[in-house]
Design a protein around this motif. Sequence first.
Motif, short mmCIF file in Angstrom:
data_model
loop_
_atom_site.label_atom_id
_atom_site.label_comp_id
_atom_site.label_asym_id
_atom_site.label_seq_id
_atom_site.Cartn_x
_atom_site.Cartn_y
_atom_site.Cartn_z
N MET A 80 32.95 5.57 8.53
CA MET A 80 32.04 5.23 7.43
C MET A 80 32.70 4.31 6.41
N GLY A 81 33.97 4.55 6.10
CA GLY A 81 34.66 3.72 5.12
C GLY A 81 34.71 2.26 5.57
N ALA A 82 35.05 2.06 6.84
CA ALA A 82 35.15 0.69 7.36
C ALA A 82 33.77 0.03 7.39
N LYS A 83 32.77 0.79 7.84
CA LYS A 83 31.43 0.22 7.95
C LYS A 83 30.85 -0.14 6.58
N ALA A 84 31.14 0.69 5.59
CA ALA A 84 30.61 0.44 4.24
C ALA A 84 31.08 -0.92 3.73
N VAL A 85 32.36 -1.24 3.98
CA VAL A 85 32.88 -2.54 3.54
C VAL A 85 32.14 -3.66 4.27
N ASP A 86 31.98 -3.53 5.58
CA ASP A 86 31.30 -4.58 6.36
C ASP A 86 29.88 -4.79 5.86
N LEU A 87 29.16 -3.69 5.62
CA LEU A 87 27.75 -3.81 5.21
C LEU A 87 27.62 -4.49 3.86
N ILE A 88 28.45 -4.07 2.92
CA ILE A 88 28.34 -4.63 1.57
C ILE A 88 28.75 -6.11 1.57
N LEU A 89 29.71 -6.47 2.40
CA LEU A 89 30.10 -7.88 2.49
C LEU A 89 28.99 -8.72 3.13
N HIS A 90 28.13 -8.06 3.91
CA HIS A 90 26.99 -8.76 4.52
C HIS A 90 25.73 -8.65 3.66
N ARG A 94 38.17 13.39 9.34
CA ARG A 94 38.95 12.15 9.19
C ARG A 94 38.33 11.00 9.98
N VAL A 95 37.85 11.33 11.18
CA VAL A 95 37.29 10.27 12.04
C VAL A 95 35.98 9.76 11.45
N PHE A 96 35.09 10.67 11.04
CA PHE A 96 33.82 10.24 10.44
C PHE A 96 34.08 9.44 9.16
N THR A 103 28.10 15.65 6.72
CA THR A 103 28.71 14.98 5.57
C THR A 103 30.22 15.21 5.65
N ILE A 104 30.96 14.27 5.14
CA ILE A 104 32.43 14.39 5.15
C ILE A 104 32.83 15.62 4.33
N GLY A 105 33.68 16.45 4.88
CA GLY A 105 34.16 17.63 4.18
C GLY A 105 33.55 18.92 4.69
N PHE A 106 32.37 18.80 5.31
CA PHE A 106 31.71 20.03 5.78
C PHE A 106 32.53 20.71 6.87
N ASP A 107 33.01 19.92 7.84
CA ASP A 107 33.75 20.50 8.96
C ASP A 107 35.02 21.20 8.46
N SER A 108 35.68 20.58 7.49
CA SER A 108 36.92 21.18 6.95
C SER A 108 36.61 22.47 6.20
N MET A 119 37.60 12.73 1.72
CA MET A 119 37.32 11.63 0.78
C MET A 119 38.47 10.62 0.81
N ASN A 120 39.71 11.13 0.86
CA ASN A 120 40.87 10.22 0.89
C ASN A 120 40.89 9.38 2.16
N ALA A 121 40.46 9.99 3.26
CA ALA A 121 40.43 9.24 4.53
C ALA A 121 39.43 8.09 4.42
#
Length: 323
Positions: free
Chosen positions: A268-278, A262-264, A136-141, A16-18
């Motif tokens: 997702m974090g970066a893409k979420a910002v792009d999508l919402i800005l669009h 961390r990679v996923f 989902t984020i966290g499952f692999d960990s 989640m922090n990533a």
Amino acid sequence: MRRLAVLTSGGDAPGMNAAIRAVVEEGLHHEVDIIGVQHGFKGLVEGDYLPLGINHVSQSIRRGGTLLYSARFPEFRELDMQKKAVDQMTQAGIEGLIVIGGDGSFQGALALTKLGFPAVGIPATIDNDIPGTEYTIGFDSAMSAATTAIDNISDTAASHNRTFVIEVMGRNAGDIAIWAGVATGADAILIPEEEFFMGDIVRRVRSSRSHGKDHGIIVLAEGVMGVEEFVKEYAKEAPEQDVRGVNLSHIQRGGSPTGRDRVFATLMGAKAVDLILHGQSGIYLGISSEELAVFDIVETLEKNEHKVRDDLFELNQALTDRY
Ligand code: ADP
Ligand code: F6P
């Protein structure tokens, strides 16, 4: 400057922090202010804001838990609460919200969308139980943490020729049990999606022992039944075995996220910002065939169910079905 908000909700999950860090970095890249909302939807209603900078997220990519705190806040199902949240955000000049959480949290995001406030979801739960996305984020960990714990238990189980029943999390989904069970060569895996017969489980462990294995490992998903109850029933059918039960509980939910999570989370974090800005809203991100994918919250959650990896479950069944 444009302004977006981000919150974490439901059970925390490593990574989640990533995701928060990626939201902040992508925000800076687009010259957008990122406001952290603390304590999930509760903080959204109360206006519990923390403007986020690099200082808040530096080193967070490798930390478990969530720096924004999480909460279960059932009151957010009420329209009044949702309207309060929208008012708070509008007054603060926030024009969109990124919700990091599970499918329950996505319902909260959807409620805001229905009130005309843009929201995008990022799937984060150790249970891996969100329809549409394969991960989902966290499952692999969590699955890796359970694997390490079962390995440790196997050392002592073998030294005393014992059978251990190990309960893992997952709520109503068997994903952690299947993956951690296959990863540790378990004699039996029990998941809520598949019926089981105690006699069959006992047979698998006995056949393992008779072929020379010096201990037994049964991985039990929490959605099947509690480990204490299972051990009682199992011991009745297998009186020759020294049986112990362990519940891994919240040990699986903490710790540093794996590289994969961390990679996923970063994608997702970066893409979420792009999508919402669009101007996109009422959607969540996910992974399909290792690629980033976008899902409609209503369409996907209403029409689809989460599916466990039957092939992995069946593989383990076949490997432990000896003559
Ligand atoms: P998860 O997001 O991990 O599935 P929960 O099901 O506990 O976890 O949901 C987290 C939070 O999302 C809830 O405490 C509540 O604040 C919000 N939420 C859940 N369901 C709804 C709903 N139907 N409408 C609005 N908000 C919801
Ligand atoms: O959804 C994540 C999860 O850890 C589930 O696997 C588990 O059933 C539940 O949350 C436990 O919730 P809590 O930490 O509130 O007891």
